[in-house]
Write a protein that holds these residues in place. Structure first.
Motif, short mmCIF file in Angstrom:
data_model
loop_
_atom_site.label_atom_id
_atom_site.label_comp_id
_atom_site.label_asym_id
_atom_site.label_seq_id
_atom_site.Cartn_x
_atom_site.Cartn_y
_atom_site.Cartn_z
N GLY A 12 0.78 -1.23 0.00
CA GLY A 12 0.00 0.00 0.00
C GLY A 12 0.82 1.28 0.00
O GLY A 12 0.27 2.37 0.17
N ARG B 98 -3.01 -0.18 -2.63
CA ARG B 98 -4.37 -0.15 -2.08
C ARG B 98 -4.35 0.67 -0.81
O ARG B 98 -3.40 0.62 -0.03
CB ARG B 98 -4.85 -1.57 -1.77
CG ARG B 98 -5.01 -2.44 -3.01
CD ARG B 98 -5.55 -3.82 -2.61
NE ARG B 98 -5.73 -4.66 -3.78
CZ ARG B 98 -6.19 -5.89 -3.72
NH1 ARG B 98 -6.49 -6.44 -2.54
NH2 ARG B 98 -6.32 -6.61 -4.83
N THR B 99 -5.39 1.41 -0.60
CA THR B 99 -5.52 2.18 0.64
C THR B 99 -5.68 1.23 1.81
O THR B 99 -6.54 0.34 1.79
CB THR B 99 -6.71 3.12 0.57
OG1 THR B 99 -6.55 4.01 -0.55
CG2 THR B 99 -6.84 3.96 1.85
#
Length: 279
Positions: free
Chosen positions: A233, A271-272
């Motif tokens: 992330g 990805r958050t």
């Protein structure tokens, strides 16, 4: 624009000569066989290319019949416009999507059209210069650029690597690089090398197989660790500080965005990470 010059030729092995050309400190090779000789790269301007050819003819004492271009950056390629009466060889991608910097340099010196080789190949080509001097030219896919050519002289145990290896500084990356495949492309010649093999990088002093293995591993680490950070992330703006890297911050500022773009094109992007609520 800085003035061009050609340093003194040095003999690395019987029949294998190298000169360093300014202003980019690019290594140009000369391979001399019993019947003919070949230049490896052509310098950065038509004038420098013409002078390289003249000096090569003086050193070789046999006709200089060929020149091979290791990739499509101006400091290795544009001198081809000044070399007459030879067969020029390059990968078939030489004229396909040169980098933005290469096109800008061509504009700055008024070079139009770009120099075109007289023959191209896709995977491999060999030229016999006589007396047992066979020159093998191979392309193992995109790496530093989309047109990299590795030039092997098995009888002399010398490999001209172009900018796929660098000892004068960090490897260089641009929008035409295939960073994922770069280590694999180097594997194609590392398997044919031994402890006596001399590698001539595009810039900097000649190196041995151990150096080549280490730089191959560093490029692989750059790509692999960046992919790991993305999967964790980590955003691009945080990546340089999120790991210990083998290259300078200036190199990372170029390479990391390219790798993020490569991986995003393959569907891999950060990805958050949502915070985990306490129970």
């Amino acid at each position: 624009m800085s003035s061009t010059s050609i340093g003194e030729w040095r003999e690395l092995a019987p029949g294998i000569h190298v000169a360093t050309c300014e202003p980019d400190r690019v290594n140009v090779g000369l391979i001399v066989g019993a019947d003919a000789a070949m230049l490896v790269d052509a310098g950065s301007t038509p004038e420098q290319g013409a002078e390289l050819a003249a000096q090569a003819r003086t050193i070789a004492h046999v006709p200089v019949t060929h020149v091979v271009i290791t990739h499509n950056h101006h400091d290795h390629w544009f001198g081809l416009s000044g070399i007459d009466g030879v067969i020029s060889i390059a990968h078939e991608n030489l004229l396909t999507e040169p980098s933005r910097a290469t096109r800008e340099f061509a504009d700055s010196i008024g070079l139009e059209p770009l120099p075109e080789p007289s023959t191209t190949f896709s995977i491999a080509k060999a030229i016999d210069l006589g007396g047992g001097t066979l020159v093998e030219m191979v392309h193992f896919g995109g790496a530093h650029t989309n047109s990299d050519v590795l030039v092997l002289v098995p009888s002399a145990k010398v490999i001209f690597a172009g900018d796929m290896l660098e000892s004068g500084g960090d490897p260089q990356f641009d929008e035409t690089s295939n960073i994922k495949n770069w280590p694999t492309a180097l594997d194609g010649v590392l398997g044919a090398a031994n402890e006596k093999t001399i590698f001539v990088p595009g810039h900097g002093h000649e190196v041995d197989r151990d150096f080549a293995f280490i730089q191959r591993a560093e490029i692989g680490m750059l790509y692999g660790n960046t992919e790991m950070l993305i999967q964790q992330g980590t955003k691009l703006q945080d990546a340089a500080e999120a790991n210990e890297w083998p290259f300078s911050r200036a190199t990372l500022d170029v390479a990391l965005p390219l790798i993020y773009a490569e991986l995003e094109a393959a569907g891999i992007k950060p990805r958050t990470q949502l915070p985990i609520s306490s129970l």
